[in-house]
Design an enzyme around this catalytic site. Structure first.
Site, PDB file in Angstrom:
ATOM      1  N   HIS A  85       1.023  -1.198   0.038  1.00 15.94           N
ATOM      2  CA  HIS A  85       0.129   0.030  -0.157  1.00 15.94           C
ATOM      3  C   HIS A  85       0.790   1.317  -0.024  1.00 15.94           C
ATOM      4  CE1 HIS A  85       0.837   0.108   4.152  1.00 15.94           C
ATOM      5  NE2 HIS A  85       0.721   1.146   4.339  1.00 15.94           N
ATOM      6  N   HIS A 100       1.533   6.800  -0.385  1.00 16.39           N
ATOM      7  CA  HIS A 100       0.797   5.925   0.471  1.00 16.39           C
ATOM      8  C   HIS A 100      -0.554   6.048   0.222  1.00 16.39           C
ATOM      9  CE1 HIS A 100      -0.977   4.859   4.340  1.00 16.39           C
ATOM     10  NE2 HIS A 100       0.305   4.354   4.663  1.00 16.39           N
TER      11      HIS A 100
END
Length: 178
Positions: A85, A100
């Site tokens: 992620h 992110h």
């Protein structure tokens, strides 16, 4: 030390007239392109205080319309977290970019994410880095707003952000000037 002084030191120059004033003010400017298609938001709109309060550096947020992250720079993948992620990149000119995807999406432990690169990979603008399933992530109760941060902001004199509300992959997003 400016270019004028550098030349004087290296070459023992005493004649200031041979150095052009424009050369004295040379600056390194680099563009960080959008890693995804979506709606541009202020980083302060990210509910994670680590990003929203710019603790990781200055940046911008994107509410993604597609579950794809492409490279915003030409450089190297410095880190790819195991949960896919988040990743860190470093451009050929030294700009460090952290991407992110989502808030607290680390808790998904990689579920709904697929990485196409790993640490050490060389990437160009537009190369596919990660794919993720927006709807599945939202259905699990997570926000997919994505933070795009210049993690070495302190190395730059000026950091400018696009004034666009909607952005496509590989369109200019952030300008940095050293």
């Amino acid at each position: 030390m400016g270019i004028r002084q550098l030349f004087k030191n290296i070459f023992g120059l005493n004649d200031d007239s041979i150095i052009n004033e424009e050369e004295e003010n040379l600056k390194l400017e680099e563009v960080i392109y959008s890693p995804m298609i979506g709606q541009v938001k202020k980083l302060s709109e990210v509910s994670d205080p680590t990003f929203g309060q710019e603790l990781m550096g200055k940046g911008i947020a994107i509410e993604p319309k597609q579950g794809r992250v492409v490279s915003p720079i030409e450089g190297t993948v410095k880190a790819m977290v195991s949960t896919k992620h988040a990743l860190a990149l470093k451009s050929n000119d030294g700009v460090e970019v952290l991407i992110h995807v989502g808030v607290d999406t680390v808790n998904l432990e990689g579920k709904y994410f697929r990485a196409y690169v790993d640490q050490g990979f060389h990437v160009k603008v537009g190369d596919l880095l990660v794919e993720f399933n927006i709807e599945a992530i939202k259905n699990e109760g997570y926000d997919v707003i994505t933070s795009v941060v210049v993690s070495n902001t302190e190395d730059y004199n000026i950091v400018n952000f696009t004034d666009r509300k909607e952005i496509k992959e590989s369109e200019p997003l952030i300008n940095v000037v050293r």
